[in-house]
Scaffold this motif. Structure first.
Motif, mmCIF file in Angstrom:
data_model
loop_
_atom_site.group_PDB
_atom_site.id
_atom_site.type_symbol
_atom_site.label_atom_id
_atom_site.label_comp_id
_atom_site.label_asym_id
_atom_site.label_seq_id
_atom_site.Cartn_x
_atom_site.Cartn_y
_atom_site.Cartn_z
ATOM 1 N N PRO A 25 27.951 36.118 39.584
ATOM 2 C CA PRO A 25 28.271 35.017 38.665
ATOM 3 C C PRO A 25 29.752 34.993 38.316
ATOM 4 O O PRO A 25 30.374 36.038 38.107
ATOM 5 C CB PRO A 25 27.402 35.314 37.436
ATOM 6 N N ASP A 28 32.639 31.073 34.686
ATOM 7 C CA ASP A 28 32.120 29.791 34.199
ATOM 8 C C ASP A 28 30.609 29.679 34.334
ATOM 9 O O ASP A 28 30.013 28.640 34.022
ATOM 10 C CB ASP A 28 32.794 28.623 34.923
ATOM 11 N N GLY A 29 29.951 30.760 34.817
ATOM 12 C CA GLY A 29 28.503 30.761 34.948
ATOM 13 C C GLY A 29 27.995 30.317 36.302
ATOM 14 O O GLY A 29 26.819 30.533 36.625
#
Length: 315
Positions: A25, A28-29
């Motif tokens: 990940p 920013d996700g």
């Protein structure tokens, strides 16, 4: 011809990911990926019609005989669950185009003829968005007399709608990198014959990614990349060499959330499939068969056992 009769129609394909590697990940996700997208012959159709009203109205129908239609017939899916407002990607796509035609007056009606399972890992919503981009663009240009948006603008709008929308707009076969939206064409030297098997429920893509991160917590995850032999093998049409290289990093997470998919995958091995894998975030499963006859036979056997199944060709 009245304005009520002005309409444009476009189609966009569902997809399978013949290969999908996901990196760790990002801050920013999101996840960087290396994906081999392949369009399939199951497609979504959007018909855009200019109306005298305001806003965007949506009707949804199932394509007869499609996987979605089979799910409905089996009582495992209802079209009532498909959003018809702002949550629908086709509506968002239509609005993105209409913003580029500010002088256009009137409302819009979208009819979406769906063939691809909802939340099935085949990019059905993305295909709806791509088809809406093309149909509404042609309609808006036709009605307003202004030039239609060019392909570069449509690709820009597609990227803003979701990672899979640019591929649904392009079709064919392509390698996707970054979040999947950065595309380059890939060659496939021989048609691929697949059997797609739909599940009784959908899987949330964010939930599958969250489960992937949980399963890989603490692991050293390498940057995503395609095996160097995969593209040359597919370009030669050498499925015997390509099949063992097919992989989906999201499959363990999908199986963790829906363990019964292991049985669906095993059905392909029992039938002599060259490869079987979960499509995208699942839960649709794709079996790669050696020829159209073998694919048709497997799909027929699965339907006889009450499983929604369809033989398709890719790309």
């Amino acid at each position: 011809m009245t304005t009520m009769m002005l309409a444009e129609q476009a189609r966009a394909p569902g997809k399978v990911n013949l290969f999908f590697a996901a990196g760790p990940p990002r801050p920013d996700g999101y996840h960087d990926v290396a994906s081999l997208y392949c369009a399939v012959s199951a497609a979504e159709t959007v018909t855009a019609t200019l109306t005298r009203g305001d806003g965007i109205a949506v009707d949804v129908a199932a394509v007869p005989g499609s996987l979605l239609d089979q799910q409905i017939a089996a009582g495992t899916f209802s079209l009532d669950t498909v959003p018809t407002g702002a949550a629908n990607l086709a509506v968002r796509a239509a609005r993105a185009v209409l913003e580029r035609f500010p002088r256009l007056i009137g409302g819009l009606h979208l009819r979406i003829d769906k063939a691809v399972p909802v939340a099935g890992g085949m990019g059905g919503g993305s295909a709806d968005a791509a088809a809406a981009l093309r149909a509404v663009n042609r309609l808006a240009a036709r009605v307003s007399g202004e030039p239609a948006l060019d392909d570069d603008v449509l690709r820009h709008l597609a990227a803003g709608l979701g990672a899979d929308v640019p591929f649904a707009l392009a079709g064919g076969a392509a390698v996707g990198t970054g979040t999947g939206a950065q595309l380059r064409p890939a060659a496939v030297g021989a048609p691929l014959h697949l059997v797609l098997v739909a599940d009784t429920a959908g899987l949330s893509t964010p939930a599958v990614y969250a489960e992937l991160d949980r399963l890989r917590a603490g692991a050293d995850v390498p940057p995503p990349a395609l095996p160097p032999e995969l593209e040359p093998a597919l370009a030669r049409g050498d499925l015997g060499r390509a099949a063992p290289l097919l992989r989906n990093d999201l499959e363990p997470a999908a199986l963790s959330l829906a363990p019964h998919l292991a049985r669906t995958l095993a059905l392909g091995e029992e039938a002599g499939a060259l490869a079987s894998l979960v499509s995208g975030s699942g839960p649709t499963v794709a079996h790669v068969l050696d020829g159209a006859a073998a694919a048709a036979a497997l799909a027929e056997r699965l339907r006889a056992r009450g499983r929604p199944a369809l033989a398709v060709q890719a790309p």
